[in-house]
Scaffold this motif. Structure first.
Motif, PDB file in Angstrom:
ATOM      1  N   PRO A 199      33.787  36.354  45.415  1.00 48.36           N
ATOM      2  CA  PRO A 199      33.694  37.685  44.824  1.00 48.36           C
ATOM      3  C   PRO A 199      32.446  38.460  45.222  1.00 48.36           C
ATOM      4  O   PRO A 199      32.443  39.691  45.129  1.00 48.36           O
ATOM      5  N   ASN A 200      31.403  37.763  45.654  1.00 49.80           N
ATOM      6  CA  ASN A 200      30.155  38.432  46.000  1.00 49.80           C
ATOM      7  C   ASN A 200      29.746  38.213  47.457  1.00 49.80           C
ATOM      8  O   ASN A 200      28.612  38.514  47.832  1.00 49.80           O
ATOM      9  N   PRO A 206      38.336  39.517  48.733  1.00 53.09           N
ATOM     10  CA  PRO A 206      37.479  38.926  47.692  1.00 53.09           C
ATOM     11  C   PRO A 206      38.273  38.658  46.410  1.00 53.09           C
ATOM     12  O   PRO A 206      38.989  39.536  45.918  1.00 53.09           O
ATOM     13  N   PRO A 223      35.386  36.915  39.869  1.00 55.65           N
ATOM     14  CA  PRO A 223      34.621  35.673  39.917  1.00 55.65           C
ATOM     15  C   PRO A 223      35.298  34.456  39.290  1.00 55.65           C
ATOM     16  O   PRO A 223      34.984  33.333  39.655  1.00 55.65           O
ATOM     17  N   GLN A 276      32.830  41.943  40.521  1.00 55.73           N
ATOM     18  CA  GLN A 276      32.483  41.547  41.884  1.00 55.73           C
ATOM     19  C   GLN A 276      31.407  42.493  42.421  1.00 55.73           C
ATOM     20  O   GLN A 276      31.288  43.632  41.971  1.00 55.73           O
ATOM     21  N   GLN A 299      29.986  43.330  46.477  1.00 52.03           N
ATOM     22  CA  GLN A 299      29.977  43.014  47.910  1.00 52.03           C
ATOM     23  C   GLN A 299      29.130  44.014  48.691  1.00 52.03           C
ATOM     24  O   GLN A 299      29.258  45.227  48.485  1.00 52.03           O
TER      25      GLN A 299
END
Length: 281
Positions: A108-109, A180, A183, A273, A275
């Motif tokens: 997620p990140n 993605p 989390p 999330q 990014q």
């Protein structure tokens, strides 16, 4: 429960988030948050555990995609009427199905990469539905019994490749890093109504998307049942249910991602999330 996977890429371990926000290790109970671990009987066993008895995970480990070994990553197109309108498309009479390749899946990140040659990389916050009990030709009335839980998905898309290069949408949807997930996977007992969830996305602090799953054209029950007409759904398969309005393609003029920008997105009760956008090498 909030189930997750943590650790270096390719070496993630299973875990859960306890009520205090502490990651707890589940390695003694399941090999991964994948496949048979998502069946109803396994989820019941995990739910019976006292989180305080599980080993705490120290530090701030990387979070991987909340589901491992995903077999199918099925996506639904134009599933919010106001999103269809912003793209100039008619509201679908039946769900539009396409695929994201599982090689697109990241944590997620993790960084999202703009592919080489891309000029129109875009964002899409979506509700992900994770299959628990598999099946074919699932009756809509029982469809939610086949859901293990829900998660946040960013359906990153390259619009020129999706819409201007002929063929299906898939070539603009499945690039590396375009999926993605997480989390965490939030089990259905914590999501009483998947059609009442706010979802949003920001780029560099500017909120572009701010919608609610109540405005889906086809709800989760319908989508699970519909997809199962054309494929067997199996534990760990993911259905990404479409995005509300506010994508870059729908802006006037259109706005697309650039290296160095940061996306933040989330869904009520399912986490957030974050990014950073980079250029693929």
């Amino acid at each position: 429960m909030k189930l997750l996977r943590y650790g270096p890429k390719g070496h993630e371990k299973p875990g859960l988030l306890d009520p205090a926000g502490q990651i707890r290790d589940l390695s003694d109970h399941v090999a991964d948050i994948a496949g048979a671990a998502l069946l109803p009987e396994t989820l019941r066993k995990l739910a019976s555990l006292d989180p305080s008895t599980l080993p705490p995970v120290v530090g701030g480990p990387r979070l991987g995609a909340c589901v491992g070994a995903v077999g199918k990553f099925v996506c639904i197109g134009l599933n919010y009427s106001d999103h269809a309108k912003e793209t100039g498309s008619p509201i679908p009479k039946e769900p539009i199905l396409f695929a994201k390749w599982t090689s697109a899946i990241i944590g997620p990140n993790d960084d999202v990469e703009i592919p080489v040659g891309s000029e129109k990389t875009d964002w899409e916050v979506e509700l992900g539905v994770v299959i628990g009990q598999g099946g074919r030709n699932i009756d809509e009335a029982q469809a939610l019994d086949h859901v293990a839980g829900y998660c946040v998905i960013n359906d990153v898309s390259e619009r020129a490749w999706q819409l201007e290069r002929g063929g299906t949408w898939d070539k603009g949807k499945g690039c590396d890093t375009f999926g993605p997930i997480g989390p965490w996977l939030v089990t259905t007992d914590e999501v009483p109504d998947p059609q009442a969830l706010g979802l949003w996305l920001e780029v560099d602090g500017h909120r572009y998307q701010d919608g609610n799953t109540s405005t889906m054209v086809f709800g989760v029950r319908t989508l699970v049942s519909y997809c199962s007409q054309f494929m067997s759904l199996q534990p760990g398969d993911i259905i990404s249910t479409g995005t509300p309005p506010g994508v870059g393609l729908g802006c006037k003029p259109p706005v697309f991602l650039r290296a160095g920008q940061v996306m933040r997105l989330g869904i009520d009760g399912l986490g957030e999330q974050r990014q950073t956008v980079s250029m693929a090498k």
